[in-house]
Motif scaffolding. Sequence first.
Motif, mmCIF file in Angstrom:
data_model
loop_
_atom_site.group_PDB
_atom_site.id
_atom_site.type_symbol
_atom_site.label_atom_id
_atom_site.label_comp_id
_atom_site.label_asym_id
_atom_site.label_seq_id
_atom_site.Cartn_x
_atom_site.Cartn_y
_atom_site.Cartn_z
ATOM 1 N N ILE A 203 115.956 122.992 40.865
ATOM 2 C CA ILE A 203 117.021 122.020 40.678
ATOM 3 C C ILE A 203 116.845 120.807 41.576
ATOM 4 C CG2 ILE A 203 119.498 121.811 40.858
ATOM 5 C CD1 ILE A 203 118.581 124.295 39.101
ATOM 6 N N TRP A 204 116.866 119.696 40.688
ATOM 7 C CA TRP A 204 116.512 118.460 41.154
ATOM 8 C C TRP A 204 117.764 117.363 41.332
ATOM 9 C CZ3 TRP A 204 111.949 118.497 43.521
ATOM 10 C CH2 TRP A 204 111.033 119.533 42.974
ATOM 11 N N GLU A 205 118.597 117.920 40.676
ATOM 12 C CA GLU A 205 119.941 116.834 40.664
ATOM 13 C C GLU A 205 120.861 117.415 41.605
ATOM 14 O OE1 GLU A 205 119.981 113.760 39.170
ATOM 15 O OE2 GLU A 205 118.076 114.291 38.259
ATOM 16 N N GLN A 206 121.546 116.481 42.715
ATOM 17 C CA GLN A 206 122.409 117.043 43.553
ATOM 18 C C GLN A 206 123.767 117.753 42.752
ATOM 19 O OE1 GLN A 206 123.640 114.031 46.689
ATOM 20 N NE2 GLN A 206 124.862 115.861 47.590
ATOM 21 N N ASP A 207 124.168 117.078 41.850
ATOM 22 C CA ASP A 207 125.619 117.653 41.145
ATOM 23 C C ASP A 207 125.140 118.962 40.391
ATOM 24 O OD1 ASP A 207 124.117 116.707 38.811
ATOM 25 O OD2 ASP A 207 125.496 115.102 38.314
ATOM 26 N N GLN A 208 123.891 119.306 40.414
ATOM 27 C CA GLN A 208 123.479 120.721 39.796
ATOM 28 C C GLN A 208 123.172 121.713 40.594
ATOM 29 O OE1 GLN A 208 123.319 121.125 36.295
ATOM 30 N NE2 GLN A 208 124.259 118.961 36.309
ATOM 31 N N VAL A 209 123.504 121.463 41.960
ATOM 32 C CA VAL A 209 123.328 122.541 42.883
ATOM 33 C C VAL A 209 124.479 123.282 42.962
ATOM 34 C CG1 VAL A 209 123.088 122.769 45.606
ATOM 35 C CG2 VAL A 209 121.758 121.105 44.336
ATOM 36 N N ARG A 210 124.372 124.680 43.041
ATOM 37 C CA ARG A 210 125.510 125.683 42.855
ATOM 38 C C ARG A 210 125.328 126.431 44.289
ATOM 39 N NH1 ARG A 210 126.656 122.459 40.011
ATOM 40 N NH2 ARG A 210 126.819 122.745 37.462
ATOM 41 N N VAL A 211 126.530 126.983 44.747
ATOM 42 C CA VAL A 211 126.821 127.829 45.537
ATOM 43 C C VAL A 211 125.849 129.023 45.456
ATOM 44 C CG1 VAL A 211 128.413 129.878 46.894
ATOM 45 C CG2 VAL A 211 129.052 127.167 46.378
ATOM 46 N N GLY A 212 125.027 129.666 46.370
ATOM 47 C CA GLY A 212 124.374 130.888 46.211
ATOM 48 C C GLY A 212 122.763 130.265 45.905
ATOM 49 N N ASP A 213 122.527 129.186 45.733
ATOM 50 C CA ASP A 213 121.189 128.384 45.362
ATOM 51 C C ASP A 213 120.309 128.720 46.579
ATOM 52 O OD1 ASP A 213 121.696 128.136 42.674
ATOM 53 O OD2 ASP A 213 121.911 125.909 42.854
ATOM 54 N N MET A 214 119.117 128.797 46.448
ATOM 55 C CA MET A 214 118.168 129.039 47.563
ATOM 56 C C MET A 214 117.791 127.473 48.205
ATOM 57 S SD MET A 214 115.953 132.281 46.931
ATOM 58 C CE MET A 214 115.411 131.975 45.173
ATOM 59 N N MET A 215 117.822 127.318 49.436
ATOM 60 C CA MET A 215 117.088 125.909 50.071
ATOM 61 C C MET A 215 115.735 126.385 50.787
ATOM 62 S SD MET A 215 118.362 123.150 52.854
ATOM 63 C CE MET A 215 119.651 122.120 51.672
ATOM 64 N N VAL A 271 115.005 113.041 45.720
ATOM 65 C CA VAL A 271 113.736 113.400 45.278
ATOM 66 C C VAL A 271 112.522 112.783 45.655
ATOM 67 C CG1 VAL A 271 112.551 114.467 43.382
ATOM 68 C CG2 VAL A 271 114.913 114.616 43.426
ATOM 69 N N LYS A 272 111.585 113.261 46.340
ATOM 70 C CA LYS A 272 110.466 112.328 46.760
ATOM 71 C C LYS A 272 109.100 113.039 46.102
ATOM 72 C CE LYS A 272 113.207 110.252 49.532
ATOM 73 N NZ LYS A 272 113.460 108.575 49.497
ATOM 74 N N SER A 273 107.975 112.615 46.282
ATOM 75 C CA SER A 273 106.788 113.289 45.992
ATOM 76 C C SER A 273 105.561 112.464 46.912
ATOM 77 C CB SER A 273 106.525 112.659 44.612
ATOM 78 O OG SER A 273 106.175 111.333 44.375
ATOM 79 N N SER A 274 104.813 113.481 47.051
ATOM 80 C CA SER A 274 103.432 113.281 48.035
ATOM 81 C C SER A 274 102.509 114.278 47.585
ATOM 82 C CB SER A 274 103.651 113.535 49.565
ATOM 83 O OG SER A 274 102.702 113.258 50.223
ATOM 84 N N GLY A 275 101.188 113.555 47.262
ATOM 85 C CA GLY A 275 99.963 114.094 46.831
ATOM 86 C C GLY A 275 100.171 114.928 45.448
ATOM 87 N N GLY A 276 101.323 114.347 44.713
ATOM 88 C CA GLY A 276 101.383 115.061 43.325
ATOM 89 C C GLY A 276 102.344 116.079 43.415
ATOM 90 N N ALA A 277 103.058 116.427 44.571
ATOM 91 C CA ALA A 277 104.155 117.407 44.697
ATOM 92 C C ALA A 277 105.246 116.979 44.784
ATOM 93 C CB ALA A 277 103.570 118.404 46.023
ATOM 94 N N LYS A 287 111.561 118.739 53.839
ATOM 95 C CA LYS A 287 110.993 118.757 52.456
ATOM 96 C C LYS A 287 111.227 120.151 52.085
ATOM 97 C CE LYS A 287 107.111 115.632 53.773
ATOM 98 N NZ LYS A 287 105.666 115.353 53.842
ATOM 99 N N VAL A 288 112.065 120.306 50.949
ATOM 100 C CA VAL A 288 112.689 121.480 50.508
ATOM 101 C C VAL A 288 112.530 121.519 48.830
ATOM 102 C CG1 VAL A 288 114.044 121.952 52.492
ATOM 103 C CG2 VAL A 288 115.028 120.932 50.400
ATOM 104 N N LEU A 289 112.871 122.615 48.447
ATOM 105 C CA LEU A 289 113.151 123.111 47.084
ATOM 106 C C LEU A 289 114.382 123.651 46.923
ATOM 107 C CD1 LEU A 289 109.917 124.669 45.624
ATOM 108 C CD2 LEU A 289 110.539 122.257 45.274
ATOM 109 N N ILE A 290 115.319 123.413 46.009
ATOM 110 C CA ILE A 290 116.716 124.267 45.637
ATOM 111 C C ILE A 290 116.274 125.103 44.630
ATOM 112 C CG2 ILE A 290 119.031 123.926 45.174
ATOM 113 C CD1 ILE A 290 118.406 122.733 47.799
#
Length: 298
Positions: A203-215, A271-277, A287-290
Amino acid sequence: MAVGRFATAKTVRLDCDARSAACATRPRRPFVRIGSRGDASMTVPDINNASDIGNYHFQPGDMVEAYWNIQVDDDYISINKYMIGIHNSDAGAQKRKAVQQAAAKLNHRIDQKAFTRASMGKVTPGDCQHILTMAVRSGLVRPGDLQAWADQCLGVDCTGFVVAYYNEIGRINVDKYSGGASCPFLVGRAVKNKAPGLESALIWEQDQVRVGDMMVWMNSRMVETRAPGHIALISYVDVAPDTLFIAESSGASDGSGHYGPKHNRKSWEGVKSSGGAKYIQIDKTGKVLIVRPPAWFG
């Protein structure tokens, strides 16, 4: 696989480190391990609905409260310790072993898997309730000493906390992963078993984050961005601008004596990027994924 249910007692204020109206009062809910996955009191979610965790009666913030309010007879014990790695020979391990042996001699039914998970920092609230009850029933621990005993002998790490929550809502079997499930494993299963109709588990958009998602402290190349890795659960959304409230178990103190399960919050910095990630930056350096969890981790 058991599903816990809570009885409402007095209310307490969440310590989300927000110190604001965003942390509203909630009921203190002592953990009582009863019922089953088919318990009629549980709101059965639609597994095809990618945001269905918000419809459960038991949400990530409740898991923190569960660890903080383990009911043993008339007492409530808080699990305050972050415990990572194998603990088979330290003082806490010796005390757990003594309880297990003494309770067995008195013909009490012992949940061996609960004690095994306790040695690895993977205990569920139900495991804690069982072990603490055996500590009292064995005669080795007086009720008045139970909190101090728990502080030394019981703790949970970040993946143990997350697996315990998903086990509670029927998305993973904690008995299958008593030895733990790593952050890369949980993310990999979420990506592989993503909900039908969901373009991606990431999930990359803040308004798409839901309760129960993993950080998860990883980037889009599935490389962990801190050592050791870390994982938390989104507990509240749409509470404060550019803020994600989380439920987690970590070694940092929340200022109230909780060094394990706790409420926390992180700032969303885009959302940021570094070294293609790609990754989502939180709190300036994180630096996290949702990641949206699947209906079943497998």
